[in-house]
Design a protein around this motif. Structure first.
Motif: not given
Length: 334
Positions: A198-199, A217-223, A177-178
């Motif tokens: 990947g947000a 939940s925190i997705g994969k590669e979120a940060f 998203a970002f």
């Protein structure tokens, strides 16, 4: 004969006006335009109430953008701009031809590279995926209360976006998203339940993240590769953290893994500056290179038996690494 030609021209103008929406000349946040003459500034205004749009979809008199609309179940959705997207500022009206504006369609303003400012009024509840994809000049935006989700790639590659205000009504942040935004800090309310894959990947200016107590939940590669991130609070409500979620966050020196998390996936904290961390007894597996080379100790809130039962890859361990269990057992790795 002249009167007949004039009448036909007036009909054509009326038909065009009904097909597209017209933003006000100097629109206010509630969507009301002002076409009166500004005698103090001397700026050109509309004496007849109509805009004079050029080939780029901008009014040559006031610069207002020519918006297009489509009908939805609750009113109208903005579908984009008429002509090329050269506008630097767009204000969405609350209503258009008496109908409420409640949505922004997917890809509506995709690759509007000159767009800097964008106003979304109260009443808009849906923003489609990729709505602002590639708007690399967009600097800030406020999402109105009532919007439930930030869709996939909504602000993808908005490289000038430094701040965004999200209401408590938002419950999910979509995939990528970002991605590659210039956000410096993020605060997500208690309404957010999930952060997509990947947000916030490649948000290299992001220094701090505050997560609400509702997120699970925190997705994969979120940060992933948020190379300025120094701190993040992971609330007790979180039960799932995806692989490489914080990989490459070099300055990240401390965080907490909450009770309820069952696995620490591959590369979750690889490339960080974590030297120690607490792992709850709920964890049953630790993935390949889950932690960076700087990690030297773990405090495990369980027994020796529970620690030894965890399915784990030892590649994340550095020489002299220790694990302290709450039953007094200490494991040493050389």
């Amino acid at each position: 004969m002249k009167k007949r030609i004039l009448a036909l021209l007036l009909i054509a103008v009326a038909t065009t006006a009904s097909a597209f929406g017209f933003a006000g000349c100097t629109p206010t946040p509630d969507g009301n335009g002002d076409n009166s003459t500004d005698t103090e500034s001397g700026e050109l205004t509309h004496s007849d109430g109509y805009h004079n749009y050029d080939v780029n979809g901008l009014c040559s008199i006031c610069g207002a953008a020519h918006l297009k609309y489509s009908e939805n179940e609750t009113g109208l959705s903005v579908s984009g701009l008429a002509g090329d997207c050269t506008a630097t500022e767009i204000i969405i009206p609350k209503t258009e031809n008496g109908k409420p504006v409640t949505g922004i369609e997917a890809s509506a303003f995709e690759n509007c590279t000159k767009l800097k400012l964008f106003y979304i009024p109260d009443g808009v509840t849906n923003i489609g995926e990729k709505a602002f994809f590639g708007c690399k000049s967009l600097t800030s935006i406020t999402i109105p209360d009532g919007v439930a989700s930030i869709g996939d790639r909504t602000f993808y590659y908005c490289t000038s976006l430094t701040s965004i205000t999200l209401p408590d009504s938002v419950t999910s942040i979509g995939d990528y998203a970002f991605r590659s935004c210039s956000l410096t800090n993020i605060s997500l309310g208690n309404g957010v339940k999930s952060i997509g894959d990947g947000a916030f990947i490649y948000c290299s200016s992001l220094t701090s993240v505050s997560l609400g107590n509702g997120i699970t939940s925190i997705g994969k590669e979120a940060f992933y590769d948020c190379e300025s991130l120094t701190s993040i609070n992971i609330p007790d409500s979180v039960t799932s953290i995806g692989e490489k979620a914080f990989c490459g966050c070099k300055p990240l020196a401390s965080t907490t893994i909450p009770d309820g998390v069952t696995s620490i996936d591959d590369g979750t904290f690889a490339g960080t500056s974590l030297t120690s961390i607490n792992i709850p007894s709920s964890v049953t597996s630790i993935g390949y290179q889950a932690f960076g080379k700087s990690l030297t100790s773990i405090t495990f809130t369980g027994t020796k038996a529970e620690w030894e039962a965890i399915e784990k890859e030892y590649t994340y361990l550095s020489p002299g690494f220790t694990v302290q269990c709450t039953d007094g057992y200490t494991a040493y790795y050389n």
